[in-house]
Design a protein around this motif. Structure first.
Motif, PDB file in Angstrom:
ATOM      1  N   VAL A  41       0.819  -1.210   0.000  1.00  0.00           N
ATOM      2  CA  VAL A  41       0.000   0.000   0.000  1.00  0.00           C
ATOM      3  C   VAL A  41       0.853   1.259   0.000  1.00  0.00           C
ATOM      4  O   VAL A  41       1.827   1.364   0.748  1.00  0.00           O
ATOM      5  N   ALA A  42       0.469   2.194  -0.844  1.00  0.00           N
ATOM      6  CA  ALA A  42       0.972   3.573  -0.847  1.00  0.00           C
ATOM      7  C   ALA A  42       2.488   3.701  -0.891  1.00  0.00           C
ATOM      8  O   ALA A  42       3.080   4.403  -0.074  1.00  0.00           O
ATOM      9  N   PRO A  43       3.159   3.064  -1.861  1.00  0.00           N
ATOM     10  CA  PRO A  43       4.611   3.231  -1.911  1.00  0.00           C
ATOM     11  C   PRO A  43       4.992   4.678  -2.229  1.00  0.00           C
ATOM     12  O   PRO A  43       4.425   5.279  -3.141  1.00  0.00           O
TER      13      PRO A  43
ATOM     14  N   ALA B   5      -3.282   1.801  -3.894  1.00  0.00           N
ATOM     15  CA  ALA B   5      -3.164   3.203  -3.500  1.00  0.00           C
ATOM     16  C   ALA B   5      -3.465   3.430  -2.027  1.00  0.00           C
ATOM     17  O   ALA B   5      -2.865   4.289  -1.387  1.00  0.00           O
ATOM     18  N   ASP B   6      -4.426   2.677  -1.479  1.00  0.00           N
ATOM     19  CA  ASP B   6      -4.815   2.915  -0.092  1.00  0.00           C
ATOM     20  C   ASP B   6      -5.224   1.613   0.599  1.00  0.00           C
ATOM     21  O   ASP B   6      -5.406   0.583  -0.044  1.00  0.00           O
ATOM     22  N   LEU B   7      -5.362   1.707   1.877  1.00  0.00           N
ATOM     23  CA  LEU B   7      -5.665   0.557   2.713  1.00  0.00           C
ATOM     24  C   LEU B   7      -7.036  -0.040   2.397  1.00  0.00           C
ATOM     25  O   LEU B   7      -7.202  -1.260   2.376  1.00  0.00           O
ATOM     26  N   ALA B   8      -7.996   0.794   2.125  1.00  0.00           N
ATOM     27  CA  ALA B   8      -9.338   0.296   1.821  1.00  0.00           C
ATOM     28  C   ALA B   8      -9.309  -0.567   0.561  1.00  0.00           C
ATOM     29  O   ALA B   8      -9.921  -1.647   0.520  1.00  0.00           O
ATOM     30  N   ASP B   9      -8.590  -0.133  -0.456  1.00  0.00           N
ATOM     31  CA  ASP B   9      -8.473  -0.901  -1.696  1.00  0.00           C
ATOM     32  C   ASP B   9      -7.718  -2.207  -1.454  1.00  0.00           C
ATOM     33  O   ASP B   9      -8.056  -3.243  -2.022  1.00  0.00           O
TER      34      ASP B   9
END
Length: 122
Positions: free
Chosen positions: A92-94, A115-119
């Motif tokens: 997530v989110a590099p 892109a994000d934790l939810a995804d």
């Protein structure tokens, strides 16, 4: 220590502090999330590597939140790939430096980068 599953607003808990950077883990939507932060190279990878490899033996999916990674070299990349082989790993989110490393090596085509934790947990 892990928080119980079920709550989306669980707070991170310290798992170990054997040397910087410490390993922080919590659950989000029932999925173990490991927060990678700081700089990762051969000298600093061991606590995170031990935690991820142990978790990969227990869980069908893991998430590594990389938003706070300041530097990562091939040691970190090799860890991600080896854990990916053992379980369903989501990255997530590099940040820009890690994203560039993933792109240059083609690892962004192998790893599940979100892109994000939810995804990452859906």
């Amino acid at each position: 220590m892990r928080h119980s599953a079920g709550s989306d607003d669980d707070r991170p808990a310290q798992v170990g502090r054997t040397g910087p950077p410490a390993v922080v883990q919590y659950e989000f939507r029932g999925v173990p999330v490991f927060v990678a932060h700081g700089e990762y190279d051969l000298a600093s990878i061991t606590p995170l590597a031990d935690a991820l490899r142990s978790a990969a033996e227990k869980y069908p999916r893991l998430v590594v939140d990389t938003a706070a990674v300041g530097f990562a070299d091939s040691t970190f990349l090799n860890l991600l790939i080896s854990v990916h082989r053992a379980t369903d790993l989501r990255v997530v989110a590099p940040p820009a430096q890690l994203r560039r490393l993933l792109e240059l090596t083609g690892a962004d085509k192998v790893l599940k980068v979100r892109a994000d934790l939810a995804d990452a947990t859906s």
